[in-house]
Design a protein around this motif. Structure first.
Motif, short mmCIF file in Angstrom:
data_model
loop_
_atom_site.label_atom_id
_atom_site.label_comp_id
_atom_site.label_asym_id
_atom_site.label_seq_id
_atom_site.Cartn_x
_atom_site.Cartn_y
_atom_site.Cartn_z
N MET A 1 37.43 81.11 -16.85
CA MET A 1 38.21 80.52 -15.75
C MET A 1 38.68 79.12 -16.09
SD MET A 1 39.44 81.20 -12.85
CE MET A 1 40.15 80.41 -11.43
N MET A 2 37.86 78.38 -16.82
CA MET A 2 38.21 77.02 -17.20
C MET A 2 39.48 77.01 -18.04
SD MET A 2 37.41 73.83 -17.03
CE MET A 2 37.47 72.27 -17.92
N ILE A 3 39.59 77.93 -19.01
CA ILE A 3 40.77 77.99 -19.88
C ILE A 3 42.01 78.30 -19.06
CG2 ILE A 3 41.85 79.25 -21.78
CD1 ILE A 3 39.11 79.64 -22.99
N VAL A 4 41.89 79.24 -18.13
CA VAL A 4 43.02 79.60 -17.28
C VAL A 4 43.46 78.40 -16.44
CG1 VAL A 4 43.79 81.06 -15.37
CG2 VAL A 4 42.35 82.02 -17.18
N ASP A 5 42.50 77.67 -15.88
CA ASP A 5 42.83 76.49 -15.08
C ASP A 5 43.58 75.46 -15.90
OD1 ASP A 5 41.58 77.60 -12.91
OD2 ASP A 5 39.68 76.56 -13.22
N ILE A 6 43.11 75.22 -17.11
CA ILE A 6 43.75 74.21 -17.96
C ILE A 6 45.14 74.67 -18.39
CG2 ILE A 6 43.62 73.09 -20.22
CD1 ILE A 6 40.63 72.86 -19.81
N LEU A 7 45.29 75.95 -18.67
CA LEU A 7 46.61 76.47 -19.02
C LEU A 7 47.59 76.24 -17.88
CD1 LEU A 7 45.86 79.81 -20.91
CD2 LEU A 7 47.09 77.82 -21.81
N PHE A 8 47.14 76.45 -16.65
CA PHE A 8 48.01 76.21 -15.51
C PHE A 8 48.36 74.73 -15.37
CE2 PHE A 8 46.61 80.39 -13.63
CZ PHE A 8 47.89 80.94 -13.61
N ILE A 10 48.79 72.56 -18.04
CA ILE A 10 49.72 72.11 -19.07
C ILE A 10 50.96 73.00 -19.20
CG2 ILE A 10 47.87 71.07 -20.41
CD1 ILE A 10 48.08 73.42 -22.36
N LEU A 11 50.92 74.23 -18.67
CA LEU A 11 52.06 75.13 -18.84
C LEU A 11 53.36 74.59 -18.25
CD1 LEU A 11 50.77 78.81 -18.51
CD2 LEU A 11 51.89 77.71 -20.46
N PRO A 12 53.34 73.88 -17.11
CA PRO A 12 54.62 73.34 -16.61
C PRO A 12 55.35 72.49 -17.64
CG PRO A 12 52.96 73.17 -14.91
CD PRO A 12 52.25 73.64 -16.14
N VAL A 13 54.60 71.73 -18.44
CA VAL A 13 55.23 70.90 -19.47
C VAL A 13 55.96 71.77 -20.48
CG1 VAL A 13 54.78 69.28 -21.35
CG2 VAL A 13 53.52 69.08 -19.19
N PHE A 14 55.30 72.84 -20.93
CA PHE A 14 55.90 73.71 -21.93
C PHE A 14 56.96 74.62 -21.32
CE2 PHE A 14 51.94 72.40 -23.91
CZ PHE A 14 52.36 72.10 -25.19
N LEU A 299 52.44 76.01 -31.33
CA LEU A 299 50.99 76.24 -31.32
C LEU A 299 50.22 75.22 -30.49
CD1 LEU A 299 50.35 77.22 -35.06
CD2 LEU A 299 50.47 78.73 -33.07
N SER A 300 50.87 74.10 -30.17
CA SER A 300 50.14 73.04 -29.45
C SER A 300 49.70 73.46 -28.05
CB SER A 300 51.00 71.77 -29.37
OG SER A 300 52.18 71.99 -28.65
N VAL A 301 50.36 74.44 -27.47
CA VAL A 301 49.93 74.89 -26.15
C VAL A 301 48.49 75.42 -26.21
CG1 VAL A 301 50.86 77.24 -26.43
CG2 VAL A 301 50.55 76.30 -24.13
N PHE A 302 48.11 76.01 -27.33
CA PHE A 302 46.74 76.52 -27.49
C PHE A 302 45.78 75.40 -27.92
CE2 PHE A 302 49.74 79.94 -28.63
CZ PHE A 302 49.47 80.82 -27.59
N SER A 303 46.20 74.58 -28.88
CA SER A 303 45.31 73.52 -29.35
C SER A 303 45.04 72.48 -28.27
CB SER A 303 45.89 72.85 -30.60
OG SER A 303 47.14 72.24 -30.33
N VAL A 304 46.07 72.14 -27.49
CA VAL A 304 45.89 71.16 -26.41
C VAL A 304 44.91 71.70 -25.37
CG1 VAL A 304 47.04 70.01 -24.47
CG2 VAL A 304 48.09 70.01 -26.73
N THR A 305 44.99 73.00 -25.09
CA THR A 305 44.04 73.61 -24.16
C THR A 305 42.61 73.42 -24.63
OG1 THR A 305 45.66 75.29 -23.53
CG2 THR A 305 43.36 75.79 -23.07
N ILE A 306 42.37 73.63 -25.94
CA ILE A 306 41.02 73.46 -26.49
C ILE A 306 40.57 72.01 -26.39
CG2 ILE A 306 39.65 73.59 -28.60
CD1 ILE A 306 41.44 76.01 -29.39
N TRP A 307 41.47 71.06 -26.71
CA TRP A 307 41.10 69.65 -26.63
C TRP A 307 40.81 69.22 -25.20
CZ3 TRP A 307 39.06 67.15 -30.31
CH2 TRP A 307 39.42 67.39 -31.63
N LEU A 308 41.54 69.75 -24.24
CA LEU A 308 41.28 69.42 -22.85
C LEU A 308 39.94 69.97 -22.39
CD1 LEU A 308 44.81 69.88 -21.21
CD2 LEU A 308 43.56 67.74 -21.55
N ILE A 309 39.56 71.13 -22.91
CA ILE A 309 38.22 71.68 -22.60
C ILE A 309 37.14 70.75 -23.17
CG2 ILE A 309 36.63 73.58 -23.10
CD1 ILE A 309 39.06 75.45 -23.06
#
Length: 314
Positions: A1-8, A10-14, A299-309
Motif C-alpha cells: 500500500m505504501m508504494i501505491v500511495d507514493i506512486l499517486f 509523484i504520478l501527477p508530475v510524470f 525509469l525515474s518514476v520507479f527509482s524516485v518511488t524507492i527513494w521516497l520509501i
C-alpha cells in the motif's frame, strides 16, 4: 500500500510531462509550440519563481555547508565515475567521455526535483531545494566546461573559456532571477507586494508549463545504439548520486530530516536537458547524452518511488 500511495503522489508530475510527450507524438501540439512553452518557462516563469524563492529564503537557516557538500560531493563523484566509465569501459575519446559524464553530473533539480518534493512534502519543504539550485548551474557548468577544455585538444584557452562562461551566465534568465533574489534578500530591500504578487502568478505557471514542454522535447530523442552508455549514466544519476548524498547527509553531517529529503530527492533526479545542450555545444557524445536523458527520465518514476520509501514521511 505504501508504494501505491507514493506512486499517486509523484504520478501527477510524470503525467504532466507524459501529456506533453503524447501531445507532440500525436501531433496535437507542434514542436514550435513546445519550444515556445519552454522558452516562456525558462526565460520568464522559472526566473520569477527563483527570484521570489531566493528573495524570501531564510539564507542563514538553509545555506547549510553539510547540505551543499552532501549534494555536490555526490554529483562530483558521479561525474568522475562517468569519465572513467567513458574512457575505460566504452573506450570513448576524452571529450566524449566528459560529455557523457556531464549527464550524470547535471540533475534535473528544477523541472523534476521541485515538483516531486512539493508533491511529496508540501511547498514548505522546498527551501533546502532552492539553496541547492541556487548554485547548481554555475557549479556544474564550470566543472564540466573546465574539464572539457582540458580534455579536448582543439579547445580555446582556459581564460577565454572562463570569460565566455561568466558572460553567458550573466545573460542567462535563470541566473538573473537568482541574482536579483539574492540582492533583495541580502540587501534587505523592500519589494512592493504588487510586484511579489505578479512574480507569484508567474511562478505558479512555471513548473507545469516546463514539465509539459519537457515531455514534448523528449520526443526528439532516441536510445539508438547508445543503450549501454545511457544505462551507466542512469545508474549513476538515479542510484549512485542519491546514495552518496544520503550517506553523507545522514552519517557524516547528521542533517535535519527536511534537509536530507531535499538533498536526496534532488540528487535522485534524471539528467536535465542541459546535458544534451552541453554535448551539442562541443559536438561530442550527443547521441549518448540524449539517450541518457530519455532512459533516466522514464525509469525515474520507479527509482524516485524507492527513494521516497527510504526517506519516509510522504
Amino acid at each position: 500500500m505504501m508504494i501505491v500511495d507514493i506512486l499517486f503522489v509523484i504520478l501527477p508530475v510524470f503525467l504532466v510531462g507524459g501529456g506533453g510527450y503524447l501531445s507532440v507524438r500525436l501531433k496535437y501540439t507542434s514542436d514550435t509550440t513546445v519550444d515556445g512553452l519552454m522558452s516562456f518557462a525558462l526565460k520568464v516563469a522559472v526566473p520569477a519563481l527563483l527570484f521570489k524563492a531566493i528573495a524570501e529564503l531564510d539564507l542563514n537557516a538553509n545555506f547549510d555547508p553539510g547540505l551543499l557538500l552532501s549534494f555536490y560531493v555526490g554529483c562530483t563523484s558521479t561525474f568522475v565515475l562517468g569519465i572513467i566509465a567513458g574512457r575505460r569501459l566504452f573506450k570513448r575519446r576524452p571529450g566524449e567521455a566528459v560529455a557523457i559524464a556531464f549527464a550524470a553530473l547535471f540533475s534535473n533539480s528544477l523541472l523534476l526535483g521541485l515538483p516531486i518534493t512539493q508533491q511529496a512534502y508540501g511547498v514548505e519543504a522546498l527551501a533546502p531545494n532552492f539553496a541547492i539550485i541556487s548554485i547548481h548551474s554555475p557549479f556544474c557548468y564550470l566543472l564540466g566546461i573546465t574539464t572539457m577544455e582540458f580534455a579536448r585538444a582543439d579547445g580555446r584557452s582556459l581564460p577565454a573559456t572562463f570569460r565566455a562562461v561568466i558572460s553567458a551566465m550573466f545573460k542567462n534568465s535563470l541566473m538573473i532571477g537568482l541574482f536579483l533574489g539574492f540582492i533583495v534578500n541580502l540587501g534587505n530591500i523592500p519589494v512592493h507586494h504588487t510586484i511579489m504578487d505578479a512574480a507569484d502568478m508567474l511562478a505558479r505557471a512555471a513548473l507545469p508549463t516546463a514539465l509539459f514542454a519537457l515531455g514534448g522535447i523528449l520526443t526528439r530523442y532516441a536510445l539508438k545504439a547508445s543503450l549501454m552508455e545511457a544505462s551507466v549514466v542512469t545508474v549513476l544519476s538515479l542510484i549512485v548520486h542519491p546514495a552518496i548524498t544520503w550517506l553523507l547527509a545522514t552519517q557524516a553531517f547528521h542533517l535535519p530530516e527536511n534537509f536530507v529529503r531535499s538533498a536526496v530527492i534532488t540528487a535522485a533526479m534524471a539528467p536535465g536537458v542541459n546535458a544534451y545542450v552541453f554535448a551539442t555545444l562541443y559536438s561530442r557524445g550527443e547521441a549518448q547524452s540524449a539517450s541518457a536523458v530519455l532512459l533516466a527520465t522514464g525509469l525515474s518514476v520507479f527509482s524516485v518511488t524507492i527513494w521516497l520509501i527510504i526517506l519516509g514521511g510522504v
